[in-house]
Design a protein around this motif. Structure first.
Motif, short mmCIF file in Angstrom:
data_model
loop_
_atom_site.label_atom_id
_atom_site.label_comp_id
_atom_site.label_asym_id
_atom_site.label_seq_id
_atom_site.Cartn_x
_atom_site.Cartn_y
_atom_site.Cartn_z
N ALA A 133 -5.50 -2.73 2.08
CA ALA A 133 -5.26 -1.74 1.09
C ALA A 133 -6.20 -0.80 0.97
N ALA A 134 -7.47 -0.90 1.09
CA ALA A 134 -8.61 0.10 0.90
C ALA A 134 -8.56 0.97 1.94
N CYS A 135 -7.93 0.77 2.99
CA CYS A 135 -7.62 1.80 4.19
C CYS A 135 -6.75 2.88 3.82
N LEU A 136 -5.87 2.69 3.09
CA LEU A 136 -4.80 3.51 2.80
C LEU A 136 -5.00 4.89 2.15
N PRO A 137 -5.85 4.88 1.22
CA PRO A 137 -5.86 6.29 0.41
C PRO A 137 -6.14 7.60 1.07
N THR A 138 -7.05 7.37 2.35
CA THR A 138 -7.43 8.51 2.94
C THR A 138 -6.99 8.68 4.40
N ALA A 139 -7.44 7.64 5.29
CA ALA A 139 -6.73 7.81 6.57
C ALA A 139 -5.51 7.61 6.77
N TYR A 140 -4.83 6.53 6.26
CA TYR A 140 -3.38 6.19 6.32
C TYR A 140 -2.49 7.21 5.51
N LEU A 141 -3.13 7.61 4.52
CA LEU A 141 -2.37 8.78 3.75
C LEU A 141 -2.34 9.95 4.67
N THR A 142 -3.49 10.40 5.29
CA THR A 142 -3.48 11.87 5.99
C THR A 142 -2.39 11.57 7.38
N ALA A 143 -2.56 10.32 8.08
CA ALA A 143 -1.59 10.31 8.86
C ALA A 143 0.04 10.16 8.67
N PHE A 144 0.05 9.46 7.66
CA PHE A 144 1.49 9.33 6.88
C PHE A 144 1.99 10.73 6.68
N ARG A 145 1.30 11.38 5.91
CA ARG A 145 1.92 13.14 5.74
C ARG A 145 2.13 13.82 6.97
N MET A 146 0.99 13.63 7.94
CA MET A 146 1.27 14.15 9.25
C MET A 146 2.44 13.84 9.99
N VAL A 147 2.63 12.59 10.03
CA VAL A 147 3.73 11.97 10.92
C VAL A 147 5.18 12.00 10.25
N VAL A 148 5.27 11.89 8.87
CA VAL A 148 6.20 11.81 8.27
C VAL A 148 7.03 13.09 7.61
N HIS A 149 6.06 13.65 7.02
CA HIS A 149 6.31 15.09 6.10
C HIS A 149 6.21 16.18 7.14
N GLU A 150 5.06 16.24 7.78
CA GLU A 150 5.01 17.54 8.61
C GLU A 150 5.63 17.46 9.89
N ALA A 151 5.46 16.46 10.84
CA ALA A 151 6.09 16.30 12.03
C ALA A 151 7.37 15.75 11.89
N GLN A 152 7.67 15.37 10.88
CA GLN A 152 9.19 14.72 10.63
C GLN A 152 9.62 13.91 11.65
N VAL A 153 8.77 12.90 12.08
CA VAL A 153 9.00 12.15 13.22
C VAL A 153 10.37 11.41 13.22
N ARG A 154 11.11 11.30 14.26
CA ARG A 154 12.47 10.73 14.29
C ARG A 154 12.56 9.43 15.15
N PRO A 155 13.51 8.56 15.12
CA PRO A 155 13.66 7.44 16.27
C PRO A 155 13.68 8.16 17.36
N GLY A 156 13.02 7.78 18.52
CA GLY A 156 13.32 8.12 20.00
C GLY A 156 12.35 9.28 20.34
N GLN A 157 11.79 10.01 19.34
CA GLN A 157 11.13 11.24 19.89
C GLN A 157 9.62 10.56 20.45
N ARG A 158 9.07 11.61 21.22
CA ARG A 158 7.82 11.39 21.98
C ARG A 158 6.69 12.02 21.07
N VAL A 159 5.62 11.15 20.85
CA VAL A 159 4.32 11.45 19.95
C VAL A 159 3.19 11.34 20.57
N LEU A 160 2.34 12.40 20.94
CA LEU A 160 1.15 12.20 21.35
C LEU A 160 -0.09 12.07 20.02
#
Length: 323
Positions: A133-160
């Motif tokens: 759980a201690a890993c979530l507030p910085t690195a995982y939160l940063t990645a979550f915002r990038m993947v889900v909110h900014e890139a809005q990744v959807r099933p089947g898309q390709r992500v680098l």
């Protein structure tokens, strides 16, 4: 209060300014609450502070750390959200031009206790250990915002995802996979590529290798990968940038950007509401943060070993301190 802090700053040898010892308990602002720290993850932000980036010399000594899990005054297990907005700010806290992170203006999380605004506390996902759980507030939160909110990744898309092994990159791989994407990962080392394959990456290739076009790029490396990121995007694709560990790139390749209708989005950390969303996502999808190593938060030798591991660049996943 026992704490891990920056006592001095040295751009070339940051760990020489790292100290473990007793400091006076800070006087918290009105409305802040104490959290008894159980586990805390390290971030490159801690090394930058020791190098003198983002933290002024007159602010020393400063308790380091932006990540923590602990117990609040009511006995609840909570995540600490490290983004501190102005008291008069209304709206998304990451857009406040006067925002800070813990350990920049206010003491950080690498201590027996950390004081934070009550609104910055999020319940810990029941399925995670304190170290996870201690890993979530910085690195995982940063990645979550990038993947889900900014890139809005959807099933089947390709992500680098550029730069396998880093905390944000590792988190992005896991979260993009959980979102149903095909994930391509790059690294300069075969060992980290193999770890990415084990993690579930569909393709893991040396940095700079030509890949089939992708819908989104998660970029935290900067100059060393920027040209490759733009060249890898399909027309209309998006690159989300949350860091430049290898330095900024002065060339934006604007011809490619406008001719192929590419989008470039900046992203910084995430909001408390997004941290709550992330906690729900890991609970329902089974994502477990990747921990490179755990060290004793109460031992000076353990603390120094943790910082040396982070500074070495060899870590894959998060370096965590636990009580």
């Amino acid at each position: 209060m026992r704490a891990i802090y920056a006592a001095r700053q040295d751009a070339a040898a940051p760990l020489t300014g790292l100290e473990v010892g007793d400091l006076p308990e800070p006087a918290p602002p009105t409305g802040w609450v104490p959290v008894q720290v159980r586990a805390a993850a390290l971030n490159h932000h801690d090394l930058w502070s020791l190098r003198g980036v983002g933290l002024r010399g007159e602010q020393l000594p400063m308790i380091l750390g932006t990540d923590a899990v602990g117990t609040d005054p009511d006995g609840r297990q909570v995540l600490v959200h490290a983004v501190i907005s102005s008291t008069d700010w209304v709206g998304e806290e990451t857009l406040d031009p006067r925002r800070t992170l813990l350990s920049e203006k206010h003491p950080g999380t690498l201590a027996e206790r950390v004081w934070v605004p009550a609104r910055n506390l999020i319940p810990v996902p029941h399925s995670l250990s304190a170290a996870e759980a201690a890993c979530l507030p910085t690195a995982y939160l940063t990645a979550f915002r990038m993947v889900v909110h900014e890139a809005q990744v959807r099933p089947g898309q390709r992500v680098l995802v550029q730069g396998a092994g880093g905390g944000v990159a590792t988190a992005a791989v896991q979260l993009a996979l959980a979102a149903g994407a095909q994930v391509v990962v790059t690294s300069r080392t075969e060992a980290k590529l193999e770890r990415a394959r084990i993690l579930g990456a569909h393709e893991a290739v040396p940095t700079g290798t030509r890949v089939n076009p992708v819908d989104a790029v998660i970029e935290t490396v900067g100059a060393a990968t920027w040209e490759h990121s733009l060249r890898s995007l399909r027309p209309g694709g998006v690159v989300v940038v949350a860091g430049a560990t290898s330095g900024p790139d002065p060339s934006a390749d604007l011809n490619r950007v406008f001719f192929r209708s590419l989008r470039i989005l900046g992203s910084t950390m995430g909001t408390a509401a997004q941290l709550a969303e992330l906690a729900a996502m890991v609970e329902t999808t089974g994502v477990r943060p990747v921990i490179d190593s755990e060290h004793d938060l109460g031992s000076e030798a353990g603390v120094r070993a943790a910082f040396e591991r982070l500074d070495s660049g060899a870590a894959f996943g998060k370096v965590v301190l636990t009580t």
